[in-house]
Design a protein around this motif. Structure first.
Motif: not given
Length: 154
Positions: A25, A55-59, A61-62, A21
């Motif tokens: 960005q 699944e556990t990271d905001v980006k 999940k995007r 991850t």
């Protein structure tokens, strides 16, 4: 000049690969650009790590949201779930099953050029010579050894 076309391919599959991850960005920005290019019909992200990391990271999940959206060209290939290990060569593995014959490879940290004209010109050249590889995006590698630093100061 080469013939007008040597194939009837009209779309490109863009293939990217990542396993962490840390660069999401940059990757997301690149995917947003690539998804706008008219010649790109499919984007495959070869994910060389556990799905749970996304699944556990905001980006992450995007990315999964785009993967699950049938109107978005992104498809994530989960290497580990398909019996492959974390390997740089997975981007070339036939199991990723690209839709299109024309393939364009990017690293997850780019460079992602905002100008699609380079892709359009390269794709047109490939369509005229579809039995060969056309072009490359060079890496910017800087070697900074003590010897090189000394040489630069002279």
């Amino acid at each position: 000049l080469p013939p007008r076309t040597s194939c009837d391919v009209s779309m490109i599959t863009a293939v990217l690969m990542s396993h962490t991850t840390d660069r999401l960005q940059t990757l997301i920005g690149g995917l947003q650009n690539i998804a706008k290019w008219s010649a790109v019909g499919e984007i495959i992200l070869v994910w060389n790590s556990d799905r749970s990391i996304l699944e556990t990271d905001v980006k992450g999940k995007r990315l999964l949201g785009w993967h699950n959206d049938s109107s978005h060209p992104l498809r994530i290939f989960f290497s580990l779930e398909n019996g492959l290990s974390n390997c740089l060569l997975n981007r070339y593995h036939p199991m990723i099953k690209p839709k299109y014959e024309a393939l364009m490879y990017f690293d997850d940290d780019g460079p992602f050029f905002p100008e699609r004209v380079m892709v359009d010109v390269g794709f047109e050249l490939w369509r005229r010579n579809s039995d060969v590889q056309v072009g490359s995006f060079p890496r910017n590698i800087r070697f900074v050894s003590p010897r090189m630093k000394e040489a630069q100061q002279e």
